[in-house]
Design a protein around this motif. Structure first.
Motif, mmCIF file in Angstrom:
data_model
loop_
_atom_site.group_PDB
_atom_site.id
_atom_site.type_symbol
_atom_site.label_atom_id
_atom_site.label_comp_id
_atom_site.label_asym_id
_atom_site.label_seq_id
_atom_site.Cartn_x
_atom_site.Cartn_y
_atom_site.Cartn_z
ATOM 1 N N ASN A 75 -3.133 5.101 -7.379
ATOM 2 C CA ASN A 75 -1.757 5.017 -7.855
ATOM 3 C C ASN A 75 -1.645 5.801 -9.167
ATOM 4 O O ASN A 75 -2.227 5.419 -10.181
ATOM 5 C CB ASN A 75 -1.379 3.547 -8.065
ATOM 6 N N SER A 76 -0.891 6.887 -9.146
ATOM 7 C CA SER A 76 -0.789 7.763 -10.322
ATOM 8 C C SER A 76 0.088 7.187 -11.421
ATOM 9 O O SER A 76 -0.004 7.606 -12.578
ATOM 10 C CB SER A 76 -0.233 9.130 -9.911
ATOM 11 N N GLY A 77 0.986 6.259 -11.068
ATOM 12 C CA GLY A 77 1.944 5.755 -12.054
ATOM 13 C C GLY A 77 3.107 6.695 -12.285
ATOM 14 O O GLY A 77 3.942 6.467 -13.165
ATOM 15 N N ILE A 78 3.194 7.777 -11.490
ATOM 16 C CA ILE A 78 4.317 8.716 -11.559
ATOM 17 C C ILE A 78 5.280 8.362 -10.431
ATOM 18 O O ILE A 78 4.910 8.389 -9.250
ATOM 19 C CB ILE A 78 3.843 10.169 -11.404
ATOM 20 N N PHE A 79 6.526 8.023 -10.788
ATOM 21 C CA PHE A 79 7.517 7.620 -9.793
ATOM 22 C C PHE A 79 8.712 8.564 -9.823
ATOM 23 O O PHE A 79 9.101 9.057 -10.890
ATOM 24 C CB PHE A 79 7.974 6.182 -10.037
ATOM 25 N N ILE A 80 9.276 8.783 -8.629
ATOM 26 C CA ILE A 80 10.418 9.678 -8.479
ATOM 27 C C ILE A 80 11.529 8.882 -7.794
ATOM 28 O O ILE A 80 11.338 8.381 -6.673
ATOM 29 C CB ILE A 80 10.032 10.925 -7.645
#
Length: 350
Positions: free
Chosen positions: A198-203
């Motif tokens: 889980n990168s923690g980058i959300f779109i």
């Protein structure tokens, strides 16, 4: 597309270099020339217009942000009254853009990740943007794992032909989030083809965030209807919740774009070994250091000479703030040790 860089973390696993007054996002960790925040800002600015790159930061770090990013206009700083973790920060961000009547797709990204390939990052974000334009759709970037990492959460995905046809071939449906695993479990997870970090980058769109906040965190969301001092006081009382726990793990319309390019969240001292070269004995030496019969260790010093004799598999960090000596295998406990230290110091002062 708008990028919002979240710069409010504490980075306690990088103690004693990262401190409460100047946490890791404001340090030159992955580069000798630029801080983590400066690198992240430059990454997004290289692909997005200036007016579409924002920074969300707690009020106490405003002077550092202004110093490190003098080109960042005041209207592009989203100010948290206090640090309350990523859920309140992202809710504040959604409220900020809703008030501006802007509902473009947002990328909410940490300020302390190492991503040298900007072109591939933006290619993945553009693919995610196409899906996130749809109401209620949330997309995250999933990192193809390269090791049995215990410091990251994992995302389990499933193939969905319908979604792939609608949102693009790269996209996968998220089946489950898996909390930071034990070493044994991590070794099993990375053998699975449908597992990602889980990168923690959300779109997602501000309206999507708002809708899910009203559904799953109505008390938190109600704070953003308040004004001035009442808002500040109420925000300071919000629970410290990660966005994963508060919202994302509860969602059904959640998707992942898998990525294989170099990525690191630079969360611990050993992460620097994946960025910088080690010597012939496997040591990463940063500063004035003389190693003697020393192997596979990370040693950092800001001023004084450090002589390491017969050291193996240790992390040794010397700064004005303090001295850290830790086995590499125990580095995930640095955060807990500093929390205990802080509690002890506060207890002595009480």
């Amino acid at each position: 597309m708008i990028a919002v860089i979240m710069a409010g973390g504490k980075g306690t696993r990088f103690w004693p270099r990262s401190t409460v007054t100047k946490p890791k996002q404001f340090l030159t960790l992955a580069s000798e020339e630029a801080t983590m925040l400066q690198q992240t800002y430059a990454r997004f600015r290289s692909c997005l217009p200036e007016e579409n790159v924002y920074v969300a930061v707690s009020e106490n770090y405003l002077p550092i942000v202004r110093e490190q990013l003098p080109e960042l206009g005041e209207n592009r700083i989203i100010i948290e009254p206090e640090q309350r973790d990523t859920a309140p920060c992202i809710a504040l961000t959604a409220s900020f853009f809703m008030r501006l009547e802007r509902d473009e797709v947002l990328v909410t990204a940490p300020s302390d990740q190492y991503i040298p390939d900007t072109e591939e990052l933006m290619e993945a974000l553009r693919a995610a943007e196409q899906a996130a334009r749809n109401d209620g759709v949330v997309v995250t970037l999933g990192i193809v794992p390269t090791r049995a990492e215990t410091g990251y959460g994992y995302i389990e995905t499933i193939e969905n032909v319908e979604y792939a046809a609608k949102f693009g071939e790269r996209i996968k449906e998220v089946k489950a989030f898996i909390e930071k695993p034990t070493k044994e479990k991590a070794e099993k997870l990375i053998e699975l083809p449908n597992m990602y970090w889980n990168s923690g980058i959300f779109i997602w769109k501000p309206s999507t965030i708002a809708g899910y906040m009203m559904e799953y965190q109505p008390q938190m969301w109600s704070v953003f209807d308040l004004k001035d001092d009442e808002f500040r006081q109420s925000y300071a009382l919000l629970p410290k919740l990660s966005i994963d726990y508060a919202l994302v793990e509860k969602l059904e319309r959640l998707y992942t774009i898998p990525i294989e390019f170099m990525w690191d969240d630079v969360g611990t001292w050993t992460s620097l070994e994946r960025i910088f070269s080690t010597d012939g004995d496997g040591n990463l030496l940063l500063g004035n250091i003389f190693p003697f019969a020393t192997r596979n260790s990370i040693i950092y010093t800001e001023q004084q000479l450090v002589v390491a004799i017969g050291v193996e598999d240790l992390i040794i960090v010397s700064t004005e703030e303090g001295l850290l000596i830790c086995r590499k295998s125990d580095e995930q406990n640095v955060k807990h040790a500093i929390a205990a230290l802080t509690a002890d110091q506060e207890g002595r002062q009480a």
